[in-house]
Design an enzyme around this catalytic site. Structure first.
Site, mmCIF file in Angstrom:
data_model
loop_
_atom_site.group_PDB
_atom_site.id
_atom_site.type_symbol
_atom_site.label_atom_id
_atom_site.label_comp_id
_atom_site.label_asym_id
_atom_site.label_seq_id
_atom_site.Cartn_x
_atom_site.Cartn_y
_atom_site.Cartn_z
ATOM 1 N N VAL A 91 1.730 -47.848 9.890
ATOM 2 C CA VAL A 91 1.216 -46.990 10.966
ATOM 3 C C VAL A 91 0.121 -46.065 10.428
ATOM 4 O O VAL A 91 -0.918 -45.887 11.067
ATOM 5 C CB VAL A 91 2.357 -46.188 11.639
ATOM 6 N N CYS A 92 0.326 -45.510 9.236
ATOM 7 C CA CYS A 92 -0.675 -44.603 8.659
ATOM 8 C C CYS A 92 -1.985 -45.333 8.376
ATOM 9 O O CYS A 92 -3.066 -44.816 8.650
ATOM 10 C CB CYS A 92 -0.143 -43.961 7.381
ATOM 11 N N THR A 93 -1.899 -46.547 7.860
ATOM 12 C CA THR A 93 -3.099 -47.338 7.597
ATOM 13 C C THR A 93 -3.838 -47.607 8.902
ATOM 14 O O THR A 93 -5.074 -47.484 8.966
ATOM 15 C CB THR A 93 -2.732 -48.651 6.887
#
Length: 153
Positions: A45-47
């Site tokens: 999700v962060c990527t």
């Protein structure tokens, strides 16, 4: 205590992925700041979120007028590897030690998990928080919300 819209953004100094100290106050009077807290580098999700910011920044507002600062509890070494891999051109700041100190200052540290929540703060040139959203660790943020908040500056 959580930082809210209308508050003066607390200043901080963290090292970026190259080991260069970055202070929020460095941008006061010069640029608006999109301050993005995220849990961990190399996570799915962060990527996706930071990739979307990288790719969509021009459509989020005047890119020259907005400085993105992305903050996680990762070490600067992990952030450097991730930035190189993903071609992030904005500072990834290491809130490594004291662990989560800046995330705590902004009220977005998850004590149980030991990582930052997905907190976003739009800070104007005067240093005032103009907009804030906080999502739980698994919940991605909506870029359209960034567009609206940045358009209001």
């Amino acid at each position: 205590m959580a930082v809210e819209a209308g508050d003066l953004a607390p200043d901080f100094e963290l090292k970026d992925q190259h080991g260069t100290p970055v202070r929020l106050s460095d941008f006061k009077g010069r640029k608006n700041v999109l301050l993005v807290f995220y849990p961990l580098a190399f996570s799915g999700v962060c990527t996706g979120e930071l990739g979307a910011i990288r790719d969509e920044l021009p459509s989020l507002g005047a890119a020259e007028d907005v400085q993105v600062l992305a903050v996680s509890v990762d070490s600067m070494f992990a952030l450097r590897a991730w930035a190189d891999q993903e071609e992030y051109r904005f500072p990834l700041l290491a809130d490594f030690w004291p662990h989560g100190g800046t995330a705590r200052l902004y009220g977005v540290f998850d004590e149980e998990k030991g990582v930052a929540l997905r907190g976003t703060f739009v800070i104007d040139r005067a240093g005032t928080v103009r907009w804030k959203v906080v999502n739980a660790v698994p919940d991605a943020r909506d870029l359209d919300e960034y567009r609206k908040a940045l358009a209001g500056l």
